[in-house]
Design an enzyme around this catalytic site. Sequence first.
Site, PDB file in Angstrom:
ATOM      1  N   ASP A  59     -51.823  12.268   0.294  1.00  0.00           N
ATOM      2  CA  ASP A  59     -51.303  13.569   0.277  1.00  0.00           C
ATOM      3  C   ASP A  59     -50.530  13.885  -0.929  1.00  0.00           C
ATOM      4  O   ASP A  59     -50.487  13.027  -1.895  1.00  0.00           O
ATOM      5  CB  ASP A  59     -49.992  13.529   1.416  1.00  0.00           C
ATOM      6  N   TYR A 123     -53.200   0.262   1.787  1.00  0.00           N
ATOM      7  CA  TYR A 123     -52.125   0.935   1.274  1.00  0.00           C
ATOM      8  C   TYR A 123     -51.008   0.019   0.829  1.00  0.00           C
ATOM      9  O   TYR A 123     -50.491  -0.814   1.727  1.00  0.00           O
ATOM     10  CB  TYR A 123     -51.785   1.879   2.268  1.00  0.00           C
TER      11      TYR A 123
END
Length: 313
Positions: A59, A123
């Site tokens: 994002d 992540y």
Amino acid sequence: MASRARYLVFFQYVGTLFSGVMAIKRPEQRFGVQNLLEKAAERLRSITPVKFHISSRTDAGVHALENSAHLDVQRLTGRPPFSPDILTSALNRHLEHPDIRVVRSFRVPDDFHARFEATSRTYLYRVVTGCSLDTLSVFDQNLCWALRTEHLDVAAMQEAARHLQGTHNFQAFRSVSENNWQNPVKTLLRVSVVPGPASPFTHPQLRRKLQFWDIEFESKSFLYKQGLLQVRRMTASLVAVGLGLLTPSQVKEKLESQDPQSGPALLVAPARGLFLKSVHYAGLDWSPGKDWYNRPSVSRGCSPGDVPEGPGL
């Protein structure tokens, strides 16, 4: 007959200035990383337009130490495929933004898909304690979450992390307003909370006061279209445990509720501290001169002398 080759490319970027990794249709003001990668690929003179099939979405404001994509390049008849090294160099030569870099490329089979062949994604979330955002080095301000506290209960955070690890229904970590009911059962292969390396940009007077922490999540996949939100909410939950605002058992109860509106409200960690650390593929051989699944290169591609100079590449 035109020569068509498929490649797997790994690339990195600082996400601060981008709308995310995915291309947007009208990039007049904001644009995605994919927009710039594909613009650079126009200079490859492929017969068909080069499209980057991104493996992992990120994002706005989220960074990538290593994302990946596959792409096809179809050269004119009589011209051999680009070697992976030449492809990497050519893309980097024509990228128009300093915050994006292609790291390496591989030849892969024609039916290879960067998203579906990935075995897991990791992540990384960077947290720093002992300072506020405005006292942090300007080089780190967009790359971590600064907390004023000088202490986190890391043992409690690690206990809460163990509750998240494994196969669970992660519905409780989605958006309340999201009506997408794709399968929310995911398997977190690893959740870890460990001390992170000190930043080289920290002022000497702050160096003894600051402590960086690395929170990592590894899974084959995360919530559909909300994977980054899931990671940022899980991170916020672990940090809340470290601050004494939640207990590990409350994180477990929240997870088991399968309801984003049950129990304590979940905060969302800022995007700026989140990195896509790596995308993993089974059998990938990093050795020079090798392609996919430990196989020697069948076609080594063109030599540097075959690469067109000037505006064409």
